[in-house]
Design an enzyme around this catalytic site. Structure first.
Site, PDB file in Angstrom:
ATOM      1  N   LYS A 215      11.363  -4.901   5.902  1.00  0.00           N
ATOM      2  CA  LYS A 215      11.674  -5.248   4.512  1.00  0.00           C
ATOM      3  C   LYS A 215      12.914  -6.134   4.384  1.00  0.00           C
ATOM      4  CE  LYS A 215       9.240  -1.556   2.072  1.00  0.00           C
ATOM      5  NZ  LYS A 215       9.340  -0.411   1.147  1.00  0.00           N
ATOM      6  N   ARG A 250       7.246   4.975   7.810  1.00  0.00           N
ATOM      7  CA  ARG A 250       6.048   4.154   7.619  1.00  0.00           C
ATOM      8  C   ARG A 250       6.295   2.819   8.304  1.00  0.00           C
ATOM      9  NH1 ARG A 250       4.165   0.460   3.654  1.00  0.00           N
ATOM     10  NH2 ARG A 250       1.912   0.639   3.211  1.00  0.00           N
TER      11      ARG A 250
END
Length: 273
Positions: A215, A250
């Site tokens: 991210k 995740r």
């Protein structure tokens, strides 16, 4: 012992940590859009991630990257159902579906899905109703900016409210997993604050998931390399989170996530005080 319950699966918490492998059947996800859109490739990748040690396979058919184009529930199902049909009988780990549409949730649960991963935090009462009719696990994500003076307080208040609402609908706490929503409605500094304080985000005995793979918060600290070149930063972030008490991460890169999670969990077990 606290557990995360998802259909027939029981995942003990505290002494274990789990890796959720990401499978995007989308043309536009920020990191791997288009790679696994064909159902056959998606199934092959799901099986591969299981063989690499993934404890959960999380399948998403709609990108939630900044600036994404929203698709209809019908289009989501058009992408998801062929994959789920081909996967039947091929996995021994639970399948999670990343959706915020109640009709998609209901349809996929009928194909053996064990977890609903809702990036809107089950704010829609219809999503809660769908989940309450099953025994699936529910991943509740915080998806807004801070409503209090600091982001950690805001997230904790939101989680407490969602847990109360879901439990009133008959969803037990052991079926709820909390995701603080790194990258969703937060500043760079707020994302770092979340990642530095995983243990403070736990509410009761509910499982805690950290999802930061590749991210922007990682890129921002590393000169913004291409998404596929953020593995080392992702491993660092998720390792710190697990060492600090997170139950799941995740990840796009499953083998590295499995290895780093095992090491971080061993370190956590040896912590004194």
């Amino acid at each position: 012992m606290a557990v995360f319950s998802a259909g027939k699966y029981r995942m003990p918490l505290g002494s274990n940590a789990y890796v959720m492998g990401i499978l995007n059947v989308t043309p536009d996800s920020f990191s791997d859009g288009g790679l696994f859109l064909p159902p056959e490739k998606a199934v092959q990748h799901a099986i591969e991630m299981q063989e690499q040690g993934a404890d959960i396979i999380d399948i998403g058919a709609q990108s939630t990257r900044p600036g994404h184009i929203k698709i209809s529930p019908e289009e989501e199902l058009k992408r998801l159902l062929p994959v789920l049909k081909l996967l039947q009988g091929k996995l021994t780990v639970p399948v999670s579906i990343d959706t915020y549409y109640p009709q998609v949730a209901a349809a996929t649960l009928a194909y053996g899905v064990s977890i609903l991963n809702d990036v809107t935090g089950f704010d829609d009462p219809e999503m809660i109703a769908v989940a309450a009719k099953s025994d699936c696990g529910c991943i509740v994500m915080h998806h807004t900016g801070p409503e209090e003076s600091d982001i950690l307080t805001s997230i904790n208040r939101y989680f407490s409210h969602r847990i109360d609402t879901m439990m009133q609908a008959g969803i037990t706490a052991d079926r709820i997993c909390l995701d603080p929503g790194v990258g969703f409605g937060k500043t760079h500094e707020e994302n770092l604050m979340i990642l530095a304080n995983s243990s403070r985000l736990r509410v009761g005995d509910c499982a805690l998931l950290i999802a930061a793979s590749r991210k922007r918060v990682i890129g921002g600290e590393c000169g913004n390399p291409p998404f596929e070149q953020r593995l080392a930063g992702t491993v660092a972030v998720h390792s710190i989170a697990v060492a600090d008490g997170a139950d799941m991460v995740r990840a796009h890169d499953v083998p590295e996530a499995v290895q780093s999670t095992k090491v971080a969990l061993a370190i956590r077990r040896c912590r004194i005080g």
